[in-house]
Design an enzyme around this catalytic site. Structure first.
Site, PDB file in Angstrom:
ATOM      1  N   HIS A   1       0.846  -1.201   0.000  1.00 28.41           N
ATOM      2  CA  HIS A   1       0.000   0.000   0.000  1.00 28.41           C
ATOM      3  C   HIS A   1       0.888   1.260   0.000  1.00 28.41           C
ATOM      4  O   HIS A   1       0.616   2.223  -0.724  1.00 28.41           O
ATOM      5  CB  HIS A   1      -0.885   0.042   1.255  1.00 28.41           C
ATOM      6  CG  HIS A   1      -1.896  -1.051   1.349  1.00 28.41           C
ATOM      7  ND1 HIS A   1      -1.997  -1.890   2.429  1.00 28.41           N
ATOM      8  CD2 HIS A   1      -2.883  -1.449   0.487  1.00 28.41           C
ATOM      9  CE1 HIS A   1      -2.994  -2.752   2.251  1.00 28.41           C
ATOM     10  NE2 HIS A   1      -3.539  -2.510   1.076  1.00 28.41           N
TER      11      HIS A   1
ATOM     12  N   ARG B   1      -2.303  -5.848  -8.368  1.00 29.85           N
ATOM     13  CA  ARG B   1      -1.123  -6.648  -8.012  1.00 29.85           C
ATOM     14  C   ARG B   1      -0.915  -7.780  -9.005  1.00 29.85           C
ATOM     15  O   ARG B   1       0.193  -8.211  -9.255  1.00 29.85           O
ATOM     16  CB  ARG B   1      -1.282  -7.236  -6.605  1.00 29.85           C
ATOM     17  CG  ARG B   1      -1.234  -6.209  -5.492  1.00 29.85           C
ATOM     18  CD  ARG B   1      -1.798  -6.780  -4.225  1.00 29.85           C
ATOM     19  NE  ARG B   1      -3.195  -7.176  -4.421  1.00 29.85           N
ATOM     20  CZ  ARG B   1      -3.916  -7.852  -3.549  1.00 29.85           C
ATOM     21  NH1 ARG B   1      -3.366  -8.233  -2.418  1.00 29.85           N
ATOM     22  NH2 ARG B   1      -5.173  -8.146  -3.801  1.00 29.85           N
TER      23      ARG B   1
ATOM     24  N   SER C   1      -3.333  -7.674   3.321  1.00 29.84           N
ATOM     25  CA  SER C   1      -3.439  -7.456   4.770  1.00 29.84           C
ATOM     26  C   SER C   1      -3.723  -8.774   5.482  1.00 29.84           C
ATOM     27  O   SER C   1      -3.145  -9.055   6.536  1.00 29.84           O
ATOM     28  CB  SER C   1      -4.541  -6.445   5.067  1.00 29.84           C
ATOM     29  OG  SER C   1      -4.248  -5.225   4.438  1.00 29.84           O
TER      30      SER C   1
ATOM     31  N   LYS D   1     -15.951  -6.871   6.696  1.00 28.58           N
ATOM     32  CA  LYS D   1     -14.660  -7.585   6.683  1.00 28.58           C
ATOM     33  C   LYS D   1     -14.192  -7.953   8.086  1.00 28.58           C
ATOM     34  O   LYS D   1     -13.138  -8.567   8.234  1.00 28.58           O
ATOM     35  CB  LYS D   1     -13.607  -6.721   5.987  1.00 28.58           C
ATOM     36  CG  LYS D   1     -13.448  -7.012   4.515  1.00 28.58           C
ATOM     37  CD  LYS D   1     -12.182  -6.381   3.968  1.00 28.58           C
ATOM     38  CE  LYS D   1     -11.678  -7.094   2.742  1.00 28.58           C
ATOM     39  NZ  LYS D   1     -10.461  -6.481   2.192  1.00 28.58           N
TER      40      LYS D   1
END
Ligand code: COA
Length: 172
Positions: A18, A91, A129, A42
């Protein structure tokens, strides 16, 4: 005219991937607003306040970065913050389908705001993450995945969570 972009995400927690994107974004934009989605769906490990603090510390040396938290529609925040663009990272090819859908829905909702896709450094392309949280929770080394301050905060948080679970077990 000041060129301003929004970089949204859950950032639970922010990783070097990030951070790499924020730094790349600053080459194109004068200001980047890092927008932390509350995102209760989440079930984030960190509170919004923790995530704001960690990103503020991680971006301290970068000028033109602002950190905010938000609930609700991203394009609503984009309009309120008066940005011209939303930055998203790609990504791998697997990111593309979801990102395309999000960019198109955001364009439908707010045609004047462009989505700009950026590619993080290859050495960070495997990071997410949740993978960082998983490695840390299993006692693996997360050096090189997140800044040192976040590494400390993550270890602290996981210790607290483990203690809470053990206390709940012994209480039941
Ligand atoms: N480096 C490392 N990891 C990265 C990364 C990078 N450059 N780019 C993405 N990731 C990871 C994230 O860490 C995250 O990992 P996780 O799933 O393990 O937590 C994963 O990729 C997905 O991240 P991201 O694409 O940023 O999704 P998000 O869930 O963090 O954020 C929002 C999505 C908040 C931007 C989106 O849900 C949103 O806009 N919400 C607001 C509501 C709205 O407007 N909805 C309509 C439009 S969709």
């Amino acid at each position: 005219m000041i060129r301003k972009a929004l970089y949204p995400g859950t950032f639970d927690p922010l990783t070097y991937g990030h951070l790499d994107l924020i730094q790349r974004g600053l080459r194109l934009f004068d200001q980047i607003v890092v927008a932390i989605a509350n995102n209760p769906a989440k079930k984030p490990l960190f509170t919004v306040a923790d995530r704001v603090d960690m990103i503020q510390v991680a971006t301290k040396g970068l000028s033109g970065v602002e950190v905010v938290a938000f609930d609700g529609l991203l394009v609503r925040l984009a309009k309120a913050a008066d940005v011209q663009a939303i930055i998203r990272g790609l990504r791998a090819v697997s990111d593309f389908e979801y990102e395309l859908q999000m960019a198109l829905i955001n364009r439908k909702l707010s045609p004047e705001i462009e989505t700009v896709f950026m590619i993080p450094a290859g050495k960070h392309s495997y990071l997410s993450s949740s993978i960082v949280r998983e490695v840390a929770s299993l006692g693996g080394c997360i050096k090189g995945f997140v800044p040192e301050y976040i590494e400390t905060k993550l270890k602290e948080k996981l210790r607290t969570v483990k203690t809470d679970i053990n206390l709940n077990k012994s209480g039941s």
